[in-house]
Design a protein around this motif. Sequence first.
Motif, PDB file in Angstrom:
ATOM      1  N   THR C   6      35.299  39.834  36.539  1.00 43.39           N
ATOM      2  CA  THR C   6      34.870  38.581  35.925  1.00 43.39           C
ATOM      3  C   THR C   6      33.628  38.045  36.632  1.00 43.39           C
ATOM      4  O   THR C   6      33.284  38.457  37.730  1.00 43.39           O
ATOM      5  CB  THR C   6      35.981  37.535  36.018  1.00 43.39           C
ATOM      6  N   GLU C   7      33.002  37.051  35.987  1.00 42.18           N
ATOM      7  CA  GLU C   7      31.747  36.490  36.510  1.00 42.18           C
ATOM      8  C   GLU C   7      31.908  35.851  37.900  1.00 42.18           C
ATOM      9  O   GLU C   7      31.145  36.159  38.805  1.00 42.18           O
ATOM     10  CB  GLU C   7      31.191  35.492  35.484  1.00 42.18           C
ATOM     11  N   PRO C   8      32.878  34.942  38.096  1.00 37.82           N
ATOM     12  CA  PRO C   8      33.016  34.353  39.439  1.00 37.82           C
ATOM     13  C   PRO C   8      33.256  35.414  40.509  1.00 37.82           C
ATOM     14  O   PRO C   8      32.703  35.345  41.603  1.00 37.82           O
ATOM     15  CB  PRO C   8      34.224  33.421  39.331  1.00 37.82           C
ATOM     16  N   GLN C  11      30.027  37.182  41.376  1.00 33.31           N
ATOM     17  CA  GLN C  11      29.167  36.347  42.215  1.00 33.31           C
ATOM     18  C   GLN C  11      29.606  36.376  43.669  1.00 33.31           C
ATOM     19  O   GLN C  11      28.780  36.414  44.575  1.00 33.31           O
ATOM     20  CB  GLN C  11      29.197  34.908  41.716  1.00 33.31           C
ATOM     21  N   ARG C  12      30.937  36.345  43.874  1.00 31.07           N
ATOM     22  CA  ARG C  12      31.438  36.378  45.243  1.00 31.07           C
ATOM     23  C   ARG C  12      31.060  37.689  45.910  1.00 31.07           C
ATOM     24  O   ARG C  12      30.634  37.708  47.065  1.00 31.07           O
ATOM     25  CB  ARG C  12      32.958  36.210  45.275  1.00 31.07           C
ATOM     26  N   VAL C  13      31.223  38.788  45.169  1.00 32.52           N
ATOM     27  CA  VAL C  13      30.903  40.103  45.726  1.00 32.52           C
ATOM     28  C   VAL C  13      29.417  40.169  46.077  1.00 32.52           C
ATOM     29  O   VAL C  13      29.018  40.681  47.126  1.00 32.52           O
ATOM     30  CB  VAL C  13      31.293  41.209  44.734  1.00 32.52           C
ATOM     31  N   GLU C  14      28.609  39.614  45.187  1.00 28.45           N
ATOM     32  CA  GLU C  14      27.157  39.652  45.432  1.00 28.45           C
ATOM     33  C   GLU C  14      26.795  38.843  46.678  1.00 28.45           C
ATOM     34  O   GLU C  14      25.924  39.229  47.457  1.00 28.45           O
ATOM     35  CB  GLU C  14      26.462  39.081  44.187  1.00 28.45           C
ATOM     36  N   LEU C 554      40.697  37.678  44.322  1.00 32.02           N
ATOM     37  CA  LEU C 554      39.236  37.702  44.344  1.00 32.02           C
ATOM     38  C   LEU C 554      38.683  36.721  43.322  1.00 32.02           C
ATOM     39  O   LEU C 554      37.740  35.970  43.600  1.00 32.02           O
ATOM     40  CB  LEU C 554      38.726  39.120  44.065  1.00 32.02           C
ATOM     41  N   GLU C 555      39.315  36.727  42.144  1.00 37.54           N
ATOM     42  CA  GLU C 555      38.838  35.819  41.088  1.00 37.54           C
ATOM     43  C   GLU C 555      39.080  34.369  41.465  1.00 37.54           C
ATOM     44  O   GLU C 555      38.267  33.501  41.158  1.00 37.54           O
ATOM     45  CB  GLU C 555      39.529  36.165  39.776  1.00 37.54           C
TER      46      GLU C 555
END
Lengths: 206, 128, 634
Positions: C6-8, C11-14, C554-555
């Motif tokens: 998912t998007e959130p 973003q966290r991974v990035e 993670l999400e």
Amino acid sequence: MSALPHSGEARTPAAVARVEQARLARPNGWWGMAIFVATEATLFGTIIGTYFYLRFNNLHWPPPGVPEPKVTLPLVLTGLLVLSSIPVQLAVNAASRGLLTRARVALLLALVVQAGYLGMQIHLFVHDVHEFPPSGSAYSSIYFTMLGAHHLHVFVGVLLSAWILLRTATGLTGYRMNGLRATAFYWHFVNVLALCVLGTQLSPLA
Amino acid sequence: MRSAARYLDPDFLQWFGLFGAALTWVVQLVVGFGITVARCGAANEVLGVDVKPWEITLMGVGIALALLAEAAALSVLWETRNVDYGGPAPEGRRHFFALAASIGNLLFLVIIVLSGTGAIVHEPCMQS
Amino acid sequence: MATTITEPAAQRVERLERIWVEPRGLWGWLTTTDHKRIGLLYFFTTLAFFGAGGIEALLIRTQLAQPNERVLSPETYDQLMTMHGVTMIFLFVIPISTGAFGNYLIPLMIGARDMAFPRMNALSYWLFLASGLFMYASVFMHAAPNAGWFDYVPLALKQYNPGRNIDFYALGLIFNGVSTTAAAINFIVTIFKLRAPGMSMNRMPLFCFAMLAVSLSLIFALPSLTIDLVYLELQRTLGFHFFDVAHGGDPLLWQHLFWLFGHPEVYIIILPAFGIATSIIPTFSKRKMIAFPLVALAELLVAFIGFGVWAHHMFATGLPTITLVFFAAASMMVVIPSTIQVFAWTVTVALGRPEFKTPLLFIGGFIVFFVLGGLSGIMFAAIPFDQATTDTYFVVAHFHFIIFGAAVFPILGGMYYWFPKVTGRLYNEGLAKLSFWLTFVGTAVTFFPMHILGLLGMTRRVYTYPSSLGWSAYNLSETIGAFILTAGLLLIFGNLAYSRFRGAPAGRDPFFGGTLEWATSSPPPPYNFPVIPTVRSAYPNWDAEDREADVRRLERGELVLDEGHETPASTVVDAVPDEVLEMPAESPWPLAVAVCTGLLFIMLLTQHYAVAGVFAGLALLCVAGWHAKEPVET
């Protein structure tokens, strides 16, 4: 789990006190120092073991021509050094409650005693080296190795205390609190060690 | 009564069960070995070491402490007998350590008895 | 985890990527604090030393292939056989097990993002490299240590060994010991404090139990070697008296202190192999290790009891029987934990559904050599037998079966096993199996005949032998075996090197392993895990529910710790989460301290003590620089 304290972000004495209150386990820096102390304690165990091993292999100990160990001055000096553990621990307790100035004064007091001890011991060491040099016998070899190793450890302790005093001049952070805890543990070890070394040093008189 | 209860605390029993016999063996080894070096070294003229009483005492105390440690380990094992060793702490962890300790202590007991017997029956300072 | 993200979560991974990535290029490697990069540095450096030690071995075997050979002079032979031992033990097998395998795998297996002290980790590596270069400088000066790897006095004293050879030995090993001690401290604190929430000690991987045993042993064993070497240098350079009887010393003092270190050292050598074996067996048997708590106990017990057996290396020195019995007793009993392990390993394979891929084949070879080497070892516990075979090739046979057959085989198997994880590619299985058989046959042919030679009376460390003693055929076959072994090893490294560039993609978990390193991508990202895993068993990668729960966390942003260079610390025994730590990023200070320390040791060697003091002071200044900026401030 998101309410876990971020100890590195504590940058005031009050914040450090909150982190110290909340923690369940001792910090990594303390554990690192504890294990380092374990290795140094083992080192001294082998040195003291060597002392007695050589003693058991020699009928005359000290050998003829070497004076018996002095008692009074080493005893007094060691007593003072061991007592310096008290202000060191007071420093840790004060800092963990956010009382930075009190902690620094206690640490400085301890440092003065410890540096004085070191200066006197170096003076005695140099005098003894001229009186019964290590190249004369196994007794003097192990005597000076044991004392020299201990004095070196006191010297390192003095450097650690000086560093903490320097760094806490600009305030208390979680990082410096951990450094103080580790330094305090190191001093307690060195002071207990001083007793063991003194006992060994004086054992021929028993 | 409170101090006695402290010694029956399951975590204390677990750690004593795990380390008690091991540390006892270390003491028997270091002191027992040291006694033989003192007895057979040049200084024995002055020190006058008598090997047998030392080694008998070390072995006796060693056996007693090793048995106590085993008892501690077995009591924790019994208390946690219905728990899986991979289960959640503290019971799972206690069961795990108690299992390990109950076997380890037997090993140390045997080493203590073998060492002590050897040190007692042989003529001091005779070489093999 | 190859499902849609998912998007959130993306973003966290990035964010994690941005925070944790280190600079590319040479400066990135010189200042790295990433345990995976440090592990790789150790890996390639130790392999270079393995090559050096191997060449030394082949030169020795060439000299011994036939009687009365003069390929090498006696002086050169003495240096070669000493350096072979020193290199293989201190510069190959210990650093590859701890520095390479331990460093790379421990944080991954416990669900952490790095070691407890990342900069000290880098320091350990640079000190190790410097100590190895220091010792090998002696080879280029034809002044390499020459009194055997255990360097007995009085041969090592100035009057019998006036050159620099022994000073290189003593100072080089003290130097090496500093590196190893720092690494051991790091491993212990990491294993104690950085385990993922829920990984209480009863759920820790057996590899970590083995590495904990190794590290604790190093902490308590190294000081004995260090002090022995200090005494030796003090006697050699300043005229102290520890080892000469005339002034109240005792040559046996050297032996006691050396073996007080040296015996735990050999358990330090074998324990990582146990750890690798206990990782590979459950994976390829597709079941948990039988008697898990007893295997964990056995690993710690063998290390512990190993501290009490040292004088079994001195059974032939004339010590009184009442002294020797302590060591005979413990030496007999120390075999029990190893026996427990052998039963656990074999029963686990027997009760599982074994898949005999190359890693498991190497473990099979390991078990064969370990049992045979262990049997010859236990024979030495009997004092009379030991007195007949001390210093013969029977001992050489025993320890090569154990060190090569039992310690190195799992390392080779482990290279194959974790190769997909580290490189993201699969090795060639057919070639790998062939490489195993060549290596196995080579090892057996090289080292088995040494048992017979020992019983026939061939002594250790001799540079040649007469033709009339009937030793020639055995020696020749051993040399042939050594070359077969070399071929096997070259095939292993050739296979891995080729597959690094041309192997098929491996994916996250090609072998269905049970421990957490298989739960993340191959190779792992710099931050190891996008979310810190929670653990409810000793084989967390087989708990599919928990790994799916990780994705959901993670999400939700739970235990992602993407606000800095963060990893959680927990309590020591039960891994209850305690605080979030800010870890240091890249730093030039570890390299600087290592350089100053290297210069310090060179000055000690050349006896320029004042200059040595200057370099010591510089090293301390570098340590001050290191601590001047807190990790949070970088």
